[in-house]
Design an enzyme around this catalytic site. Structure first.
Site, mmCIF file in Angstrom:
data_model
loop_
_atom_site.group_PDB
_atom_site.id
_atom_site.type_symbol
_atom_site.label_atom_id
_atom_site.label_comp_id
_atom_site.label_asym_id
_atom_site.label_seq_id
_atom_site.Cartn_x
_atom_site.Cartn_y
_atom_site.Cartn_z
ATOM 1 N N HIS A 54 -5.551 -1.311 -9.506
ATOM 2 C CA HIS A 54 -6.499 -2.276 -10.075
ATOM 3 C C HIS A 54 -6.156 -2.653 -11.518
ATOM 4 C CE1 HIS A 54 -8.701 1.386 -11.603
ATOM 5 N NE2 HIS A 54 -8.911 0.578 -12.626
ATOM 6 N N ASP A 84 -5.205 2.945 -4.578
ATOM 7 C CA ASP A 84 -5.307 2.533 -5.984
ATOM 8 C C ASP A 84 -4.121 3.041 -6.804
ATOM 9 O OD1 ASP A 84 -6.443 1.109 -8.039
ATOM 10 O OD2 ASP A 84 -7.773 2.719 -8.688
ATOM 11 N N ASN A 165 -8.893 3.926 -19.553
ATOM 12 C CA ASN A 165 -8.188 5.145 -19.154
ATOM 13 C C ASN A 165 -7.560 5.021 -17.775
ATOM 14 O OD1 ASN A 165 -10.503 6.651 -21.061
ATOM 15 N ND2 ASN A 165 -8.499 7.648 -21.053
ATOM 16 N N SER A 166 -7.971 4.020 -17.013
ATOM 17 C CA SER A 166 -7.490 3.884 -15.638
ATOM 18 C C SER A 166 -5.972 3.920 -15.563
ATOM 19 C CB SER A 166 -7.991 2.577 -15.030
ATOM 20 O OG SER A 166 -9.371 2.636 -14.777
ATOM 21 N N LEU A 220 -9.369 -0.303 14.390
ATOM 22 C CA LEU A 220 -10.096 -0.338 15.655
ATOM 23 C C LEU A 220 -10.189 -1.758 16.200
ATOM 24 C CD1 LEU A 220 -13.124 2.036 14.878
ATOM 25 C CD2 LEU A 220 -11.164 2.530 16.347
ATOM 26 N N GLY A 221 -10.374 -2.722 15.297
ATOM 27 C CA GLY A 221 -10.545 -4.101 15.720
ATOM 28 C C GLY A 221 -11.998 -4.458 15.925
ATOM 29 N N VAL A 222 -12.840 -4.066 14.972
ATOM 30 C CA VAL A 222 -14.272 -4.357 15.074
ATOM 31 C C VAL A 222 -14.790 -4.872 13.735
ATOM 32 C CG1 VAL A 222 -14.672 -2.585 16.821
ATOM 33 C CG2 VAL A 222 -14.942 -1.998 14.403
#
Length: 322
Positions: A54, A84, A165-166, A220-222
């Site tokens: 990010h 991340d 700080n990320s 899953l495809g939902v």
């Protein structure tokens, strides 16, 4: 009489300090974000820097500033939104120091920890904050751009951590990196709760990015909605009240030909378990699902019209991440 002698952690800080860099991300020559990173590896004539996805997301160029003031343009090796994690590359001759890597598995609650980074603004670059390991294996829900809710298993520390700080290192008392600061729980009633990605997890993703491996998650495809949120939808509220269902994930629709459809899952089914793990929300469903690989078989426990049923799903691979 009690005499307490505390010489601080200056020697430990010195071990990692010059490996820490300030990261600046640009889009079309305009700076859009900044954060922290650290040199974690050298290989031949190259040096590699870890930071958060990010921190560099949305940019097309990234530079880093070292403690000697040198500003170096980097090559973006790769980034992954789910973990991340992002990896940058510079020349080995440009760096000052390489951080020593430790093990988060060896940490105990109460152990000393410290962070080095650039909180708030570049004028505070290479700020050191000290605390302890406040908790391990904390499950923290986060929102990922375009990917919805997710859960990350992280370290908790009370060392002061702010947005800049990320991507910086969280270190143990020996100056070894045990995590990458990534998240901060922000609320008016909350103080002193910072979080870091365990270094072992970060490095496993970094290795894939270095090798240009495609990072894929099973699906899953939902399309889904949390049971608790669904109480606000008339089409679901009466059903949930009738069967007294308070947690889980409702399938809104299934993609034709998807793993879920092939396994017999359908709209209005309520998923409550993946294998032995209880599914309480969409975020946790994704977390448990992503512990498996493409092609793995998992047992899904679900509720259909008040009856608890089970089916086996062979997980597929798709650009969609659910």
């Amino acid at each position: 009489n009690v005499t307490i002698t505390d010489n601080g952690i200056a020697e430990a800080v010195e071990k990692v300090y010059d490996a820490v860099v300030v990261v600046a991300t640009y889009a079309d020559e305009k700076m859009i974000s900044s954060g922290t990173g650290f040199v974690y590896k050298v290989n031949n004539n190259d040096a590699y820097i870890l930071t958060n996805n990010h921190v560099i997301e949305g940019g097309n160029s990234v530079n880093v500033t070292f403690t000697n003031g040198n500003v170096i343009n980097t090559e973006i090796i790769g980034a992954d939104a789910l973990s991340d994690i992002a990896v940058l590359k510079v020349k080995k001759s440009d760096i000052i120091s390489v951080a020593e890597i430790g093990k988060s598995d060896n940490l105990r609650v109460g152990d000393t920890s410290f962070a080095v980074g650039a909180p708030l603004d570049s004028i505070y670059s290479w700020t050191v904050t000290r605390g302890i390991i406040s908790g391990k294996d904390r499950m923290v829900e986060v929102k990922l751009n375009n990917n919805g809710d997710y859960v990350m298993k992280v370290l908790q520390t009370d060392a002061a951590i702010n947005s800049g700080n990320s991507g910086g290192p969280l270190c143990n008392a020996n100056g070894q990196v045990v995590g990458i600061t990534s998240l901060k729980l922000v609320a008016e009633s909350v103080e002193g709760m910072g979080f870091a990605i365990p270094i072992e997890v970060a490095l496993s993703y970094a290795e894939k990015l270095e090798n240009k491996e495609k990072i894929t998650q099973p699906y899953l495809g939902v399309s889904m909605v949390n049971v608790m949120d669904a109480y606000y939808y008339p089409e679901y509220s009466s059903l949930l009240k009738e069967y007294k269902i308070t947690k889980g994930v409702i399938i809104v629709s299934t993609e034709k030909g998807s793993p879920a459809a092939k396994a017999g899952l359908a709209s209005d089914d309520i998923i409550i378990k993946i294998n032995d793990d209880e599914v309480t929300s969409v975020a946790y469903l994704r977390y448990y699902l992503y512990n498996y690989g493409v092609g793995d078989k998992v047992e899904i426990t679900y509720i259909r019209k008040g009856k608890t049923l089970k089916t086996t799903v062979t997980l597929g691979s798709n650009s969609k991440t659910y």
